[in-house]
Design an enzyme around this catalytic site. Sequence first.
Site, PDB file in Angstrom:
ATOM      1  CB  THR A 678      -0.375  -9.143  10.407  1.00  0.00           C
ATOM      2  OG1 THR A 678      -1.739  -8.921  10.043  1.00  0.00           O
ATOM      3  CG2 THR A 678       0.527  -8.340   9.499  1.00  0.00           C
ATOM      4  CE  LYS A 682      -2.148  -8.745  14.565  1.00  0.00           C
ATOM      5  NZ  LYS A 682      -3.330  -8.296  13.809  1.00  0.00           N
TER       6      LYS A 682
HETATM    7  C1  C3B Z   1      -3.725  -7.574   3.364  1.00  0.00           C
HETATM    8  C2  C3B Z   1      -3.101  -8.833   2.808  1.00  0.00           C
HETATM    9  O1  C3B Z   1      -4.100  -9.680   2.313  1.00  0.00           O
HETATM   10  C3  C3B Z   1      -2.319  -9.515   3.925  1.00  0.00           C
HETATM   11  O2  C3B Z   1      -1.633 -10.628   3.433  1.00  0.00           O
HETATM   12  C4  C3B Z   1      -1.325  -8.522   4.529  1.00  0.00           C
HETATM   13  O3  C3B Z   1      -0.730  -9.086   5.660  1.00  0.00           O
HETATM   14  C5  C3B Z   1      -2.011  -7.239   4.931  1.00  0.00           C
HETATM   15  O4  C3B Z   1      -2.725  -6.690   3.837  1.00  0.00           O
HETATM   16  C6  C3B Z   1      -1.047  -6.188   5.432  1.00  0.00           C
HETATM   17  O5  C3B Z   1       0.008  -6.007   4.539  1.00  0.00           O
HETATM   18  N1  C3B Z   1      -4.570  -6.849   2.380  1.00  0.00           N
HETATM   19  C7  C3B Z   1      -5.784  -6.354   2.829  1.00  0.00           C
HETATM   20  O6  C3B Z   1      -6.120  -6.540   4.003  1.00  0.00           O
HETATM   21  N2  C3B Z   1      -6.576  -5.642   1.972  1.00  0.00           N
HETATM   22  C8  C3B Z   1      -6.190  -5.416   0.704  1.00  0.00           C
HETATM   23  N3  C3B Z   1      -6.967  -4.709  -0.099  1.00  0.00           N
HETATM   24  C9  C3B Z   1      -4.964  -5.900   0.233  1.00  0.00           C
HETATM   25  C10 C3B Z   1      -4.166  -6.635   1.113  1.00  0.00           C
END
Ligand code: C3B
Length: 831
Positions: A678, A682
Amino acid sequence: VEASIPEPQREAWTKNQFESFKDQGEFEKEVVRHVETTLARSMFNCDETAAYSATALAFRDRLIKDWNKTQQRQTFTDSKRIYYLSLEFLMGRALDNAMLNVKGKDIAKGGLNELGFRIEDIISQENDAALGNGGLGRLAACFLDSMASLNYPAWGYGLRYRYGIFKQEIIDGYQVEVPDYWLDFNPWEFPRHDVTVDIQFYGHVRKSQDENGKTVANWEGGEVVTAVAYDMPIPGYDTPSTNNLRLWSSKAASGEFDFQKFNNGEYESSVADQQRAETISAVLYPNDNLERGKELRLKQQYFWVAASLYDIVRRFKKSKRPWSEFPDQVAIQLNDTHPTLAVVELQRILLDKEGLEWDEAWNIVTATFGYTNHTVLPEALEKWPVGLVQHLLPRHLQIIYDINLFFLQSVEKKFPEDRDMLSRVSIIEESQPKMVRMAYLAIVGSHKVNGVAELHSDLIQTTIFKDFVKIYGADKFTNVTNGITPRRWLHQANPRLSELIASKTGGYDYLKDLTTLNKLEQYVDDKDFRKEWAEIKYANKVRLAKYIKSTLDITVNPAALFDVQVKRIHEYKRQQLNIFGVIYRYLQLKEMSPEERKKQAPRVSIFGGKAAPGYWMAKQIIHLINNVGSVVNKDPDVGDLLKVIYLEDYNVSKAEIIIPASDLSEHISTAGTEASGTSNMKFVLNGGLIIGTCDGANIEITREIGQDNIFLFGTLSEDVEDLRHNHTYGKHSVDSGLQKVFEAITTGKFGDANDFGALVSAVRDHGDYYLVSDDFQSYVDTQKMVDEEYKNQEEWVSKCIRSVARMGFFSSDRCINEYAEEIWNIEPLAV
Ligand code: C3B
């Protein structure tokens, strides 16, 4: 609403309503009042902390009015609500956001100024609410902002950790973790000591017959811990809608048991019980994309889920509707598998407490839940040992077994030929020890499952959840590409750019409909506009340069290209590829003649991010980056041409300074590993270009902004598996450029070579799982292109403007509207 006040008192209540400040004078009065009464200080010893507190309290008073009204309106209209269950909410600071959302920042700025303060200094007094690790937690925070701004009746439910994500210090190039005690003064939370739920753990299940001869399960004995609600107001932008984030805190249940212990003189052990209870909500687990299977974590999950469901069910029952209408009133979104026990808990409530039949209950459960998957990484997929679940939640394990039994029966009916299918999709993995597969439970318990970017949603449907697509059909699976709130990530973080955009797009309405940014496209070739644009970027870089100077005492040239990679440190995110590339650049610079060097484009490589405390390899990466920095930054041959910076303790409030200052940011995960990302959104929204792999949302960003405006490189996700296979079977030779980098590392150019042996061997000797060598050449070549293109500033700025103009799709408002329509079946509430 007024009708709820009894007639004789109504007039007194209505005529004495509190009115918040309307202008600067009234704001100042409120600040002074809070300093002198609420804080019991005089204006003579009002420091910045006190000024922050009083300002926050003045805005808080204002928010509370809207908050109460919003909650009353939601109750009286009895509309469907969405409940967003997330173990993480990475909120950052609240004051700046609150001021902007209620459009009171100018008043506050003037008022604070008259009282002798600079608003920036006041804002920065606030501790970040850092109740999350990274992308997943920050996404939840952006969603709350969008749900309130779009007037959806929505509640967030989470845990009130006493310690958020640790603070990172870099000492001698190593990460050191320091506890984040953030609650000493938090004006944004409201303890609801009257809203408590007793949560049970352990014990046993006794079956008995009720008066109709029906078998009922009684979960008895064990330990009881009390959950106390703490509420935080979530203001929408330019709307009175103010939603609620409810966080649960744990404390010892005040049962007679304790009392007796106390009276018996067992003072110590009654205190120990109290501490054990408080431990549940004490600390956020600091792992990102990694599950460690600790009992306390499972306790946290159940504690939070059970308290939230009790609350939701209690609210529903007040409406006196039949149970069949529960899914018309309630939608619950599972943010990853962390809250999956909610599926089991609701089934238990309906079955054991409310006396519904299995099928009737199960239909309600599955119509209520939606599940969002955020990762395909195997190490992040939650599994809990059956024995542990049995011990902690004996009744839930029975229900899980029943859910699985009915599910497998239906699968067997549908695929009588496919015997393997049953063991592949079983919620119980028949391993040693047996495990509960939480993602499978979440799929079976939900009516919709979504991924967070197109590639990711395709991948889950064709790989990890393939069998479930066969079983349920493709309609159950969908994609909702992530988004970000433009309020915090453009308007708040980059006020000058926001103002410039507003001046060309017809005011700040673009913050409510981000596609309005497309009006900027007509200014791409406008020289004056480009100049203003470039000046703002430069000013943001100067600000970051000052921050770097003040924290690290390193001087960086704001005219150099700022190349930024800030995110959690993880091998799949490939900060090692970046630093190897930096070393390669350094070696090349060293080989050049002074004349040649003069032609090179100066660069500042900026890193930031935390490593999970137990993630040894990630910590090695941090160490290497810092060691490279300490060699490069003082090498006179290189001077301004290359600086390597490690910014300590990357968090939301630092992101707000760093992101607007980037020229180029790196989103370079091995294809197929980053679900979405994300921060990529940004950075582009703030007028920076990106270098990235064909992974996650990079792909859709490219589609929206055009491939001329992004620097893509590297292996495609469909080729990853073959390459990995080849590496394992010996057909792996390290890229020649990368070999030179390894030689420099192993000959001790950046400190003791032994420190970095594992980093080198992971690529050279152990199969290079993340394809660092495969992608190295194309990464370096692409960085060269970046250097060339950056020299043509006019063209570069045009690309930035064009990109921003095309970023409308990535607002979290768009994203929330998709969830509302496709998954929650919920409408905004008219204001
Ligand atoms: C994260 C993913 O790694 C990202 O690619 C994604 O943009 C975000 O979630 C939001 O969807 N993610 C994280 O921060 N923690 C996790 N345990 C699994 C996914």
